[in-house]
Scaffold this motif. Structure first.
Motif, short mmCIF file in Angstrom:
data_model
loop_
_atom_site.label_atom_id
_atom_site.label_comp_id
_atom_site.label_asym_id
_atom_site.label_seq_id
_atom_site.Cartn_x
_atom_site.Cartn_y
_atom_site.Cartn_z
N MET A 302 30.69 9.37 12.24
CA MET A 302 29.65 10.44 12.66
C MET A 302 30.25 11.93 12.87
O MET A 302 31.39 11.93 12.66
CB MET A 302 28.87 9.87 13.91
CG MET A 302 29.79 9.68 15.09
SD MET A 302 29.05 9.30 16.44
CE MET A 302 27.92 10.68 16.88
N ASN A 303 29.36 12.57 13.04
CA ASN A 303 29.90 14.04 13.32
C ASN A 303 30.42 14.03 14.80
O ASN A 303 29.77 13.60 15.81
CB ASN A 303 28.72 15.09 13.23
CG ASN A 303 29.06 16.56 13.41
OD1 ASN A 303 29.93 16.82 13.96
ND2 ASN A 303 28.30 17.35 12.87
N THR A 304 31.61 14.69 14.71
CA THR A 304 32.35 14.69 15.93
C THR A 304 31.59 15.37 17.25
O THR A 304 31.72 15.00 18.33
CB THR A 304 33.77 15.53 15.75
OG1 THR A 304 34.50 14.65 14.74
CG2 THR A 304 34.58 15.51 17.20
N ALA A 305 30.72 16.37 16.77
CA ALA A 305 30.10 17.36 17.79
C ALA A 305 29.02 16.18 18.49
O ALA A 305 28.61 16.44 19.61
CB ALA A 305 29.21 18.18 17.20
N GLY A 306 28.76 14.99 18.00
CA GLY A 306 27.57 14.14 18.63
C GLY A 306 28.51 13.54 19.58
O GLY A 306 27.59 12.58 20.57
N VAL A 307 29.83 13.42 19.91
CA VAL A 307 30.44 12.64 20.77
C VAL A 307 30.82 13.46 22.19
O VAL A 307 31.26 14.53 22.04
CB VAL A 307 31.82 12.13 20.29
CG1 VAL A 307 32.58 11.12 21.32
CG2 VAL A 307 31.66 11.36 18.85
N LYS A 308 30.09 12.97 23.18
CA LYS A 308 30.19 13.88 24.42
C LYS A 308 30.76 12.97 25.68
O LYS A 308 30.85 11.75 25.50
CB LYS A 308 29.00 14.23 24.83
CG LYS A 308 28.08 15.11 23.88
CD LYS A 308 28.76 16.37 23.45
CE LYS A 308 27.60 17.22 22.65
NZ LYS A 308 28.23 18.61 22.52
N ASP A 309 31.22 13.79 26.68
CA ASP A 309 31.50 13.02 27.94
C ASP A 309 32.93 12.22 28.06
O ASP A 309 32.77 11.12 28.43
CB ASP A 309 30.41 12.75 28.46
CG ASP A 309 29.26 13.40 28.80
OD1 ASP A 309 29.59 14.41 28.57
OD2 ASP A 309 28.00 12.95 29.17
#
Length: 472
Positions: A302-309
């Motif tokens: 998946m897109n790295t920007a979608g991984v949070k926290d």
């Protein structure tokens, strides 16, 4: 086409006479154009020397007059001083100035008064433009090179905030600093008020709003012991901290980054700069966050920007812990779908608990290698991101890891710089103490705290050997 250039001291009678004759010629001759540059008396000699040296002229009088060729460019044609101009006007146009000496003196006095009023008005206007003063230490390193465009493009501080960047390093890197300055000037950033290089340490951090400390030591434990490297870092901070207290603004923000001893640098600046606000000294952990998120995104396709926290605990450039217990995924392609703000806990999606417990933990060395070997783009982006959050706030529910002075949160010992989750809001940060941590994580934090306490004690011990009085 040509224009006659007139320059002289504001209080010079000869300049006044030449100026009035030039005005008369411009009014009465359709093709005669004049441009006047009035100089302050105390700056005249230097200005005259510079303009003559640039053009290869020999002239030492006031005023100096030359013809500037507008269409074809090139070096202007020197006409000379007052007498040369009077002769020129008589020969070509049959016009002679009959001004008396008393009139020349009166007009010269008026010129000086008018010029001083214009200068004062310009200074008042400039006083309203107060660019943010940013100092970067060890500025010859690649991180700085990548950081400058990020700071100057307006996205960090806002599109109405001008900045002045000061690059500080030792004399041996002067040419590198000069090259960086020239390249930044060539890029013509609208918000970059000025950029300059500095090699004199006693002039460091003057009026600083932000100080970014990039100093590193290149670890090779086969050459010397860890204690020696710690002492080296501490001695650098022992030089910087008093200068920050003396020269920087009272609300200065100090950021520790680089590839080694990020926590220790922040800790020692706090130790040797007690008047610096402790909440304004932080260490950047965002590079580790980004690298861990990228590793997870590759695992999940998946897109790295979608991984949070993802939380980074502990010693940023030493032993730290990547905590996924609060991590969330946005935009993950799976059977359950929702609006753009729909998120899923990462640990609910990664069913491969063995990968989480073993491979990711063992990947700590891989992450360390990736962060340490980066050419500067990643840490530069990390610094810019944290600065943007500090001045404009972080996303409301998003967790940001920052090395800060512990006050006992999460049972971490007080008085050490420890990376932990924070939120930026209204120009400040606050620790996310509402986050729950499990027993396993608490034990890990205890081990990480012990390492940082020992590192601090070693630093103070090593400095005490060299400078007993100061360390006390």
């Amino acid at each position: 086409a040509a224009v006659a250039m007139f320059t002289g001291r504001a209080d010079c009678p000869d300049y006044a006479k030449a100026e009035l004759l030039a005005d008369y010629l411009q009014t009465n001759l359709p093709n005669f154009r004049v441009h006047k540059i009035t100089q302050q008396p105390d700056k005249w000699e230097q200005w005259l020397h510079d303009i003559c040296e640039t053009n290869g002229w020999e002239h030492r009088q006031c005023p100096i007059i030359w013809r500037e060729l507008l269409d074809c460019g090139g070096k202007g044609q020197l006409l000379g001083g007052l007498n040369d101009f009077l002769e020129y006007a008589q020969q070509y146009y049959g016009i002679t100035s009959m001004m008396l000496s008393e009139d020349m003196l009166d007009i010269a006095g008026e010129n000086l008064q008018s010029h001083l009023e214009i200068v004062k008005e310009d200074e008042e206007i400039k006083s309203f433009v107060k660019p943010m003063q940013i100092w970067i230490t060890s500025a010859s390193v690649p991180i700085c090179y990548h950081l400058i465009p990020l700071l100057a493009n307006g996205e960090v501080f806002g599109m109405t905030t001008e900045i002045s960047i000061h690059l500080l390093d030792t004399e041996q890197f002067k040419e590198i600093l000069r090259s960086i300055v020239m390249e930044a000037e060539d890029m013509a950033f609208p918000l970059l008020h000025s950029i300059s290089e500095h090699t004199k340490i006693d002039q460091a951090f003057i009026d600083a709003d932000i100080i970014i400390v990039l100093d590193d030591v290149f670890l090779n434990l086969e050459v010397q012991s860890l204690e020696n490297y710690i002492r080296e870092v501490s001695e650098i901070c022992q030089v910087y901290a008093p200068l920050i207290e003396k020269n920087a603004k009272s609300e200065v923000k100090v950021i520790s980054s680089g590839k080694t001893f990020a926590n220790l640098k922040a800790m020692m600046l706090r130790t040797y700069g007690p008047s610096i606000r402790p909440e304004n000294i932080i260490a950047i952990a965002t590079s580790w966050e980004s690298a861990a998120k990228a590793m997870l995104a590759r695992k999940l396709n998946m897109n790295t920007a979608g991984v949070k926290d993802v939380i980074v605990w502990g010693n940023i450039t030493g032993c730290n812990f990547i905590d996924l217990s609060h991590a969330k995924l946005y935009g993950y392609d799976c059977a359950i779908r929702g609006p753009p703000n729909f998120q899923r806990p990462l640990l609910d999606v990664i069913y491969d608990s063995e990968w989480v417990n073993s491979e990711l933990l063992s990947a700590q060395s891989t992450l360390n290698s990736r962060v340490s070997r980066c050419t500067g783009m990643l840490p530069a982006h990390a610094i810019a991101t944290v600065l943007r959050y500090w001045y404009h706030g972080s996303p409301s529910e998003e967790i940001i890891s920052v090395g800060i002075l512990s006050e006992g949160q999460f049972c971490i010992p007080e008085g050490i710089i420890f990376s932990m989750p924070v939120r930026f809001q209204n120009g400040n940060w606050e620790v996310r103490t509402e986050l729950e941590i499990n027993e396993t994580t608490q034990k890990v934090l205890g081990h990480l705290s012990h390492e940082l306490v020992q590192e601090k004690l070693v630093a103070l011990k090593e400095i005490n050997k060299m400078h007993p009085y100061e360390a006390e």
